[in-house]
Every structure is written in structure tokens, then in C-alpha cells.
Design a protein around this motif. Structure first.
Motif, mmCIF file in Angstrom:
data_model
loop_
_atom_site.group_PDB
_atom_site.id
_atom_site.type_symbol
_atom_site.label_atom_id
_atom_site.label_comp_id
_atom_site.label_asym_id
_atom_site.label_seq_id
_atom_site.Cartn_x
_atom_site.Cartn_y
_atom_site.Cartn_z
ATOM 1 N N ALA A 1 0.840 -1.206 0.000
ATOM 2 C CA ALA A 1 0.000 0.000 0.000
ATOM 3 C C ALA A 1 0.874 1.253 0.000
ATOM 4 O O ALA A 1 0.577 2.226 -0.712
ATOM 5 N N ALA A 2 1.969 1.241 0.772
ATOM 6 C CA ALA A 2 2.881 2.389 0.788
ATOM 7 C C ALA A 2 3.556 2.559 -0.565
ATOM 8 O O ALA A 2 3.724 3.692 -1.040
ATOM 9 N N ASP A 3 3.928 1.449 -1.204
ATOM 10 C CA ASP A 3 4.531 1.527 -2.539
ATOM 11 C C ASP A 3 3.531 2.061 -3.561
ATOM 12 O O ASP A 3 3.898 2.823 -4.449
ATOM 13 N N ASP A 4 2.269 1.668 -3.432
ATOM 14 C CA ASP A 4 1.250 2.178 -4.348
ATOM 15 C C ASP A 4 1.051 3.682 -4.164
ATOM 16 O O ASP A 4 0.907 4.420 -5.146
ATOM 17 N N ALA A 5 1.063 4.151 -2.903
ATOM 18 C CA ALA A 5 0.927 5.587 -2.651
ATOM 19 C C ALA A 5 2.131 6.339 -3.205
ATOM 20 O O ALA A 5 1.986 7.413 -3.803
ATOM 21 N N LEU A 6 3.336 5.769 -3.003
ATOM 22 C CA LEU A 6 4.546 6.395 -3.539
ATOM 23 C C LEU A 6 4.507 6.411 -5.065
ATOM 24 O O LEU A 6 4.877 7.405 -5.695
ATOM 25 N N ALA A 7 4.028 5.329 -5.658
ATOM 26 C CA ALA A 7 3.934 5.261 -7.123
ATOM 27 C C ALA A 7 2.978 6.331 -7.642
ATOM 28 O O ALA A 7 3.226 6.922 -8.706
ATOM 29 N N HIS A 8 1.912 6.604 -6.900
ATOM 30 C CA HIS A 8 0.987 7.662 -7.317
ATOM 31 C C HIS A 8 1.687 9.017 -7.288
ATOM 32 O O HIS A 8 1.565 9.803 -8.241
ATOM 33 N N GLU A 9 2.445 9.306 -6.222
ATOM 34 C CA GLU A 9 3.187 10.567 -6.139
ATOM 35 C C GLU A 9 4.211 10.675 -7.266
ATOM 36 O O GLU A 9 4.359 11.733 -7.892
ATOM 37 N N ARG B 1 6.252 16.414 -17.826
ATOM 38 C CA ARG B 1 6.042 15.984 -19.216
ATOM 39 C C ARG B 1 6.826 14.715 -19.532
ATOM 40 O O ARG B 1 7.453 14.585 -20.579
ATOM 41 N N ARG B 2 6.823 13.805 -18.565
ATOM 42 C CA ARG B 2 7.452 12.474 -18.677
ATOM 43 C C ARG B 2 8.953 12.544 -18.911
ATOM 44 O O ARG B 2 9.533 11.679 -19.564
ATOM 45 N N THR B 3 9.603 13.580 -18.357
ATOM 46 C CA THR B 3 11.046 13.710 -18.559
ATOM 47 C C THR B 3 11.852 13.349 -17.324
ATOM 48 O O THR B 3 12.991 12.938 -17.450
ATOM 49 N N TYR B 4 11.294 13.504 -16.123
ATOM 50 C CA TYR B 4 12.055 13.249 -14.903
ATOM 51 C C TYR B 4 12.329 11.761 -14.724
ATOM 52 O O TYR B 4 11.438 10.923 -14.872
ATOM 53 N N GLY B 5 13.572 11.461 -14.371
ATOM 54 C CA GLY B 5 13.968 10.104 -14.024
ATOM 55 C C GLY B 5 14.129 9.993 -12.517
ATOM 56 O O GLY B 5 13.667 10.834 -11.751
ATOM 57 N N VAL B 6 14.817 8.953 -12.069
ATOM 58 C CA VAL B 6 14.972 8.691 -10.643
ATOM 59 C C VAL B 6 15.649 9.851 -9.906
ATOM 60 O O VAL B 6 15.147 10.285 -8.862
ATOM 61 N N PRO B 7 16.774 10.402 -10.390
ATOM 62 C CA PRO B 7 17.425 11.464 -9.615
ATOM 63 C C PRO B 7 16.543 12.703 -9.415
ATOM 64 O O PRO B 7 16.479 13.250 -8.314
ATOM 65 N N ARG B 8 15.846 13.121 -10.461
ATOM 66 C CA ARG B 8 15.018 14.324 -10.328
ATOM 67 C C ARG B 8 13.758 14.054 -9.519
ATOM 68 O O ARG B 8 13.309 14.922 -8.764
ATOM 69 N N HIS C 1 13.577 11.906 -7.099
ATOM 70 C CA HIS C 1 14.083 11.841 -5.716
ATOM 71 C C HIS C 1 14.296 13.254 -5.164
ATOM 72 O O HIS C 1 13.886 13.565 -4.039
ATOM 73 N N ALA C 2 14.917 14.128 -5.955
ATOM 74 C CA ALA C 2 15.168 15.499 -5.508
ATOM 75 C C ALA C 2 13.857 16.251 -5.284
ATOM 76 O O ALA C 2 13.725 16.994 -4.296
ATOM 77 N N GLU C 3 12.893 16.049 -6.155
ATOM 78 C CA GLU C 3 11.612 16.743 -6.013
ATOM 79 C C GLU C 3 10.860 16.265 -4.781
ATOM 80 O O GLU C 3 10.261 17.074 -4.056
ATOM 81 N N LEU C 4 10.882 14.969 -4.512
ATOM 82 C CA LEU C 4 10.220 14.451 -3.311
ATOM 83 C C LEU C 4 10.894 14.985 -2.052
ATOM 84 O O LEU C 4 10.217 15.334 -1.078
ATOM 85 N N ARG D 1 14.587 2.856 -3.459
ATOM 86 C CA ARG D 1 13.175 2.487 -3.429
ATOM 87 C C ARG D 1 12.436 3.163 -4.578
ATOM 88 O O ARG D 1 11.577 2.562 -5.229
ATOM 89 N N ILE D 2 12.759 4.425 -4.845
ATOM 90 C CA ILE D 2 12.144 5.134 -5.965
ATOM 91 C C ILE D 2 12.483 4.419 -7.268
ATOM 92 O O ILE D 2 11.617 4.219 -8.117
#
Length: 191
Positions: free
Chosen positions: A46-54, A63-70, A72-75, A86-87
Motif C-alpha cells: 500500500a505504501a509503494d502504491d501511494a509512492l507510485a501515485h506521487e 512531461r514524462r522527462t524526470y527520471g529517478v534522480p530528479r 528523488h530530488a523533487e520528493l 526504493r524510488i
């Protein structure tokens, strides 16, 4: 590995748990530990699903450009402390990918009019005796003083470097110098 535990859980109304564990070669304590961990696994999902939504919201906002590093930085900027691995796992499971704009640097510029070089070893990368088959490559390494180029010849029988050379350029003389070193070691066979 959880299939035997699930089977035991579904059949425990029909057969004793002890018998099911013995037949399936599962320790009874392992079954009980799996059963107790089911609630934790559900909470984690459930926590992974909530994180996936964020992550999806941020990914779509970029616009579908951010990868894992960005992501992570935005979160982290929003105050959400989540491990970068985890991200990466959650994005990988849901096939969410960013756009990379890095250009791949190549050391060679192919001549479109040139005839391809023949494959002298016939894609057979095995040799029985040392010094009969060599393969070479050239690569570049970033240093504080600029690019350093490395040419290397490998002996396919021993898988060892037969010759190498380094320089601040990647002209043909770099490869020839590495081949001269391999020849100078005296373990190359004629032909």
C-alpha cells in the motif's frame, strides 16, 4: 517461495498444518512467520502504491522527462524522505522512465563509403595457444587534465593484456604502439 505457504494457508481448513508442512518440506515456524508477515507485506504494498501515485504525478508534471534522480530530488524538496533505491524499484516495477539527453561519444567516425573490414577470427573468441589470436580495443578515460586514451590488445588464449599504450590522442599510432609492445614481449606466433 511463498507458494507453499499460500497452499498451506488455503488448505489448513481441510488438513492439519503440521501434516501440510511435513508433506511440503516446510518448517512450521517458517509458515507462521510468513503468516505474521502478511500484514506487513500488505502495508508495504500500500505504501509503494501511494509512492507510485506521487511519482506518477511528478513524472506527468515534468512531461514524462524526470527520471529517478530528479524525482528523488523533487520528493525531498517537498519534505518526503524516501530512499533513492526504493524510488528506482517502484519506477522500474511500473515502467516509469525519464528522458536522457546525454550524447554517446564515439571514438570512431565511420566512413560510409568504406568497405567493412573482414572478420579475421570469424567471431570465434577462443584460442588454444597463446600468441595466435589477438583482439584490440581503444577507450577513453576522463582525467583532471583532459581525456586519456587507452589502446589494448588481448590474447584470447590467456585473456591477458598482450600490449597496451596510453596517450592524449586516439590516432592510429596509439594502436600501433600497443601492438609493438605486444610484439616486443616476444610471445606472438608468426601469422
Amino acid at each position: 517461495m511463498s507458494e507453499p505457504y499460500r497452499y498451506i494457508h488455503t488448505e489448513k481448513a481441510n488438513y492439519p498444518i503440521t501434516l501440510l508442512c511435513r508433506v511440503l518440506h516446510v518448517a512450521r515456524s517458517s509458515y507462521y512467520a510468513w503468516r505474521e508477515g502478511e500484514a506487513a507485506r500488505r502495508r508495504r504494498r500500500a505504501a509503494d502504491d501511494a509512492l507510485a501515485h506521487e511519482i506518477t504525478v511528478l513524472h506527468l508534471a515534468s512531461r514524462r522527462t524526470y527520471g529517478v534522480p530528479r524525482i528523488h530530488a523533487e520528493l525531498r524538496r517537498r519534505g518526503r524522505r524516501v530512499n533513492r533505491k526504493r524510488i528506482a524499484r517502484v519506477m522500474g516495477e511500473r515502467d516509469i522512465r525519464g528522458v536522457t539527453r546525454r550524447k554517446h561519444r564515439s571514438l570512431t567516425r565511420p566512413d560510409k563509403k568504406a568497405k567493412p573490414a573482414p572478420d579475421l577470427i570469424g567471431r570465434d573468441f577462443h584460442a588454444d595457444t597463446p600468441g595466435t589470436k589477438l583482439v584490440g580495443d581503444i577507450t577513453y578515460l576522463p582525467t583532471a587534465e583532459g581525456w586519456l586514451y587507452l589502446a589494448c590488445w588481448l590474447d584470447l588464449a590467456t585473456r591477458e593484456a598482450a600490449g597496451y599504450a596510453m596517450a592524449d590522442h586516439h590516432r592510429a599510432e596509439l594502436v600501433v604502439t600497443a601492438l609493438d609492445m605486444a610484439y616486443g614481449r616476444g610471445n606472438l606466433q608468426p601469422g
